[in-house]
Design a protein around this motif. Sequence first.
Motif, mmCIF file in Angstrom:
data_model
loop_
_atom_site.group_PDB
_atom_site.id
_atom_site.type_symbol
_atom_site.label_atom_id
_atom_site.label_comp_id
_atom_site.label_asym_id
_atom_site.label_seq_id
_atom_site.Cartn_x
_atom_site.Cartn_y
_atom_site.Cartn_z
ATOM 1 N N PHE A 49 0.830 -1.196 0.000
ATOM 2 C CA PHE A 49 0.000 0.000 0.000
ATOM 3 C C PHE A 49 0.872 1.256 0.000
ATOM 4 O O PHE A 49 0.608 2.205 -0.721
ATOM 5 C CB PHE A 49 -0.946 0.023 1.197
ATOM 6 C CG PHE A 49 -2.015 -1.029 1.196
ATOM 7 C CD1 PHE A 49 -2.074 -2.029 0.230
ATOM 8 C CD2 PHE A 49 -2.969 -1.036 2.183
ATOM 9 C CE1 PHE A 49 -3.069 -3.000 0.243
ATOM 10 C CE2 PHE A 49 -3.977 -1.995 2.209
ATOM 11 C CZ PHE A 49 -4.021 -2.976 1.235
ATOM 12 N N GLN A 50 1.912 1.261 0.821
ATOM 13 C CA GLN A 50 2.809 2.419 0.904
ATOM 14 C C GLN A 50 3.652 2.544 -0.366
ATOM 15 O O GLN A 50 3.825 3.633 -0.905
ATOM 16 C CB GLN A 50 3.707 2.309 2.125
ATOM 17 C CG GLN A 50 4.645 3.486 2.262
ATOM 18 C CD GLN A 50 5.543 3.376 3.476
ATOM 19 O OE1 GLN A 50 5.469 2.444 4.248
ATOM 20 N NE2 GLN A 50 6.418 4.341 3.635
ATOM 21 N N VAL A 51 4.169 1.413 -0.843
ATOM 22 C CA VAL A 51 5.020 1.432 -2.035
ATOM 23 C C VAL A 51 4.246 1.990 -3.231
ATOM 24 O O VAL A 51 4.721 2.886 -3.931
ATOM 25 C CB VAL A 51 5.571 0.021 -2.332
ATOM 26 C CG1 VAL A 51 6.298 -0.005 -3.667
ATOM 27 C CG2 VAL A 51 6.502 -0.447 -1.215
ATOM 28 N N LEU A 52 3.043 1.468 -3.451
ATOM 29 C CA LEU A 52 2.263 1.956 -4.593
ATOM 30 C C LEU A 52 1.626 3.311 -4.310
ATOM 31 O O LEU A 52 1.364 4.071 -5.242
ATOM 32 C CB LEU A 52 1.222 0.921 -5.004
ATOM 33 C CG LEU A 52 1.797 -0.374 -5.597
ATOM 34 C CD1 LEU A 52 0.687 -1.289 -6.092
ATOM 35 C CD2 LEU A 52 2.793 -0.097 -6.695
ATOM 36 N N GLY A 53 1.399 3.628 -3.045
ATOM 37 C CA GLY A 53 0.930 4.960 -2.692
ATOM 38 C C GLY A 53 1.911 6.033 -3.140
ATOM 39 O O GLY A 53 1.521 7.102 -3.615
ATOM 40 N N HIS A 74 -6.239 1.991 -7.253
ATOM 41 C CA HIS A 74 -6.780 3.066 -8.081
ATOM 42 C C HIS A 74 -5.727 4.154 -8.247
ATOM 43 O O HIS A 74 -5.034 4.506 -7.295
ATOM 44 C CB HIS A 74 -7.992 3.731 -7.395
ATOM 45 C CG HIS A 74 -9.120 2.806 -7.110
ATOM 46 N ND1 HIS A 74 -10.127 2.600 -8.006
ATOM 47 C CD2 HIS A 74 -9.399 2.040 -6.018
ATOM 48 C CE1 HIS A 74 -10.998 1.746 -7.479
ATOM 49 N NE2 HIS A 74 -10.584 1.391 -6.276
ATOM 50 N N ARG A 75 -5.673 4.730 -9.425
ATOM 51 C CA ARG A 75 -4.823 5.919 -9.608
ATOM 52 C C ARG A 75 -5.474 7.077 -8.857
ATOM 53 O O ARG A 75 -6.678 7.273 -8.924
ATOM 54 C CB ARG A 75 -4.684 6.271 -11.075
ATOM 55 C CG ARG A 75 -3.825 5.271 -11.820
ATOM 56 C CD ARG A 75 -3.291 5.898 -13.087
ATOM 57 N NE ARG A 75 -2.574 4.937 -13.874
ATOM 58 C CZ ARG A 75 -1.259 4.759 -13.824
ATOM 59 N NH1 ARG A 75 -0.532 5.493 -13.016
ATOM 60 N NH2 ARG A 75 -0.671 3.865 -14.586
ATOM 61 N N THR A 76 -4.679 7.832 -8.124
ATOM 62 C CA THR A 76 -5.225 8.935 -7.333
ATOM 63 C C THR A 76 -5.245 10.244 -8.105
ATOM 64 O O THR A 76 -5.911 11.182 -7.695
ATOM 65 C CB THR A 76 -4.394 9.153 -6.054
ATOM 66 O OG1 THR A 76 -3.051 9.508 -6.433
ATOM 67 C CG2 THR A 76 -4.391 7.917 -5.185
ATOM 68 N N PRO A 80 3.205 11.091 -8.567
ATOM 69 C CA PRO A 80 3.992 10.145 -7.781
ATOM 70 C C PRO A 80 5.176 10.839 -7.130
ATOM 71 O O PRO A 80 5.771 11.751 -7.704
ATOM 72 C CB PRO A 80 4.471 9.128 -8.816
ATOM 73 C CG PRO A 80 3.549 9.282 -9.982
ATOM 74 C CD PRO A 80 3.111 10.719 -9.955
ATOM 75 N N GLN A 81 5.501 10.379 -5.913
ATOM 76 C CA GLN A 81 6.633 10.923 -5.190
ATOM 77 C C GLN A 81 7.907 10.280 -5.706
ATOM 78 O O GLN A 81 7.926 9.104 -6.027
ATOM 79 C CB GLN A 81 6.508 10.621 -3.693
ATOM 80 C CG GLN A 81 5.268 11.173 -3.069
ATOM 81 C CD GLN A 81 5.047 10.591 -1.685
ATOM 82 O OE1 GLN A 81 5.871 9.887 -1.133
ATOM 83 N NE2 GLN A 81 3.896 10.893 -1.118
#
Length: 172
Positions: A49-53, A74-76, A80-81
């Motif tokens: 979750f964090q990695v893809l977040g 889902h794409r937000t 991306p960071q």
Amino acid sequence: MTQTFVDLDVRPILLNGGEPFSKIMEAVERLAPDEGLRLYATFKPLPLFQVLGAKGFSPEAREIEGGDWEVLFHRTGEQPQAQEAPGEGAAHDDSGWPEPVQLLDNRDLDPPEPMVRILAALETMASGAVLCALLDREPVFLFPELEKRGHAWQCGPDADAGTYRLLVRVGG
């Protein structure tokens, strides 16, 4: 905008003792801008979750038959960071490190148990103390958690083929 999902079932990889992280990341890199990822796994992949977040995705997880999980990423729409590859800037030369005060043999454990055991052990250790963990695979989901908690680490294949040795120095 309606988002479509690309399906990826990593349950066979996990059941055979494999590490699906590279397959997951390859699938994410191939996604079109209007696509998300539908992932099937044998456990709720919280570290993912964090990695893809950090790559601009939010998870929606639900348990399905047999205790398996379906997660829609889902794409937000957020940028991306920038993120270092696991280990870059966090792995350290162990020269000057104290001897490990605790050894955890996490071989033959199914994910996420090795990560859970390592993080729990680190919570009980003094700042500067070193933990040594033996693992069946490189713990790619653990690295962001160690960094977030301020721990220094290094990991690599041990002399014993098929074993990874992880050293973690507790941050403080």
